[in-house]
Design an enzyme around this catalytic site. Structure first.
Site, short mmCIF file in Angstrom:
data_model
loop_
_atom_site.label_atom_id
_atom_site.label_comp_id
_atom_site.label_asym_id
_atom_site.label_seq_id
_atom_site.Cartn_x
_atom_site.Cartn_y
_atom_site.Cartn_z
NE ARG A 107 30.67 120.00 101.66
CZ ARG A 107 30.81 120.39 100.38
NH1 ARG A 107 31.94 120.25 99.74
NH2 ARG A 107 29.80 120.91 99.72
CB VAL A 148 32.71 117.16 109.86
CG1 VAL A 148 33.51 115.86 109.78
CG2 VAL A 148 32.13 117.52 108.50
CB SER A 150 25.29 104.49 103.34
OG SER A 150 26.62 104.94 103.47
CG HIS A 200 34.40 110.37 110.20
ND1 HIS A 200 33.39 109.89 109.38
CD2 HIS A 200 35.07 109.26 110.61
CE1 HIS A 200 33.46 108.57 109.31
NE2 HIS A 200 34.46 108.16 110.06
P1 OAD Z 1 26.08 108.52 103.24
O1 OAD Z 1 25.88 109.63 102.25
O2 OAD Z 1 26.94 107.39 102.86
O3 OAD Z 1 24.67 107.92 103.65
C1 OAD Z 1 23.58 108.76 103.95
C2 OAD Z 1 22.41 107.92 104.41
O4 OAD Z 1 21.43 108.80 104.88
C3 OAD Z 1 21.77 107.04 103.35
O5 OAD Z 1 21.53 105.76 103.91
C4 OAD Z 1 20.43 107.71 103.06
O6 OAD Z 1 19.38 106.77 102.81
C5 OAD Z 1 20.17 108.41 104.37
N1 OAD Z 1 19.37 109.64 104.26
C6 OAD Z 1 19.43 110.62 103.35
N2 OAD Z 1 18.56 111.61 103.64
C7 OAD Z 1 17.93 111.24 104.79
C8 OAD Z 1 16.92 111.82 105.61
N3 OAD Z 1 16.37 112.99 105.32
N4 OAD Z 1 16.53 111.12 106.70
C9 OAD Z 1 17.07 109.91 107.01
N5 OAD Z 1 18.03 109.32 106.28
C10 OAD Z 1 18.45 109.97 105.18
O7 OAD Z 1 26.61 109.23 104.58
P2 OAD Z 1 27.38 108.60 105.83
O8 OAD Z 1 26.94 107.21 106.08
O9 OAD Z 1 27.28 109.58 106.93
O10 OAD Z 1 33.48 110.50 105.98
O11 OAD Z 1 28.88 108.59 105.31
C11 OAD Z 1 29.87 108.13 106.17
C12 OAD Z 1 31.17 108.84 105.93
O12 OAD Z 1 31.51 108.77 104.54
C13 OAD Z 1 31.13 110.32 106.22
O13 OAD Z 1 31.35 110.62 107.59
C14 OAD Z 1 32.23 110.87 105.37
C15 OAD Z 1 31.98 110.07 104.11
O14 OAD Z 1 33.06 109.85 103.30
C16 OAD Z 1 34.58 111.25 105.76
O15 OAD Z 1 34.60 112.20 104.99
C17 OAD Z 1 35.77 110.80 106.53
#
Ligand code: OAD
Length: 236
Positions: A62, A94, A178, A110
């Site tokens: 990462r 992060v 998400s 996080h």
């Molecule tokens: P996710 O991978 O779960 O969700 C990513 C979101 O971003 C999805 O809803 C996509 O539709 C959207 N997306 C992707 N590309 C995009 C773009 N170019 N523009 C706008 N939206 C876009 O990621 P997070 O919700 O951040 O935690 O995940 C939450 C946590 O789960 C992270 O912080 C991490 C992970 O496990 C830890 O590691 C503790």
């Protein structure tokens, strides 16, 4: 008692999707990190206890990915909001792309890739940049350093200060998440019914109640929205 809504206050909640166009992987999209790794192997205290080398390798990858990336137009637009608004950025990410774009009030839920912390004394946190972290890298008390990342099953220590940012916000902008991971996803429950609430993602099963979904890429959608907000006279 609920606080007065502050017409100049905006809270932005971000996730991996905002950094996707900078070149960082998301977690749950097709090809995302959790398609290629099991959370239980790399992002839990149990994984660390079982095989710290695998965990360190995952976070070193990462860091390697993060070394060459730049903030994109979405991070930059959020920073511009400070020209007219009081802005709190609450991020699950992060990386430090919000800070590098110029946002001055960023709450990391996080943890941060660039930090390590002592396994013996969690109050010992070190800023190390994006260099690799390896077995044998020790804190000043002689204990192994671990990534300063909140793993699954660990407490999110910044959640209460983040929650305080929502109830007086006139606008809540959620980008690139998400909304699968709690307690972060639950923060939007503290937003006010009267607040303007917008979600910018590529996909979502169902937008949270009260949110307008602007489907699209963050680096395209967010700058246009920010320009509109900067032209507005903030009013209650
Ligand atoms: P996710 O991978 O779960 O969700 C990513 C979101 O971003 C999805 O809803 C996509 O539709 C959207 N997306 C992707 N590309 C995009 C773009 N170019 N523009 C706008 N939206 C876009 O990621 P997070 O919700 O951040 O935690 O995940 C939450 C946590 O789960 C992270 O912080 C991490 C992970 O496990 C830890 O590691 C503790």
């Amino acid at each position: 008692m609920k606080p007065e809504i502050n017409p100049r206050k905006i809270v932005v909640l971000t996730g991996a999707g905002i950094s996707a166009e900078s070149g960082l992987s998301t977690f749950r999209d097709n090809g995302g990190l959790w398609c290629n790794y099991r959370v239980e192997d790399v992002a839990t205290p149990e994984a660390w206890a079982r095989d710290p080398e695998i965990v360190l390798r995952f976070y070193n990858e990462r860091r390697a990915q993060a070394r060459n990336v730049q903030p994109n137009a979405a991070h930059e637009a959020i920073a511009r909001l400070e020209e007219k608004y009081e802005v709190a950025v609450v991020t699950q990410n992060v990386d430090n792309l919000h800070e590098r774009a110029g946002s001055t009030n960023v709450i990391h839920l996080h943890g941060l890739l660039s930090e390590a912390r002592s396994t013996a004394d969690p109050s010992l946190i070190y800023e190390r940049g994006l260099d690799d972290l390896n077995l044998g890298d020790l804190c000043e008390k002689g204990s192994q350093l671990r990534p300063n990342i909140v793993w699954f099953g660990e407490a999110v220590s910044n959640i209460s200060i983040a929650a305080e940012e929502f109830p007086d916000a006139a606008k809540v902008l959620v980008i690139g998440t998400s909304l699968n991971v709690y307690p972060a996803a639950g923060l939007i429950q503290s937003a006010r019914g009267r607040a303007e609430k917008i979600l910018v993602t590529l996909d979502v099963d169902r937008p949270p109640y009260g949110f307008k979904w602007m489907r699209g890429k963050a680096a395209t959608v967010v700058p246009t929205l920010v320009d509109q907000w900067l032209e507005q006279q903030p009013s209650a």
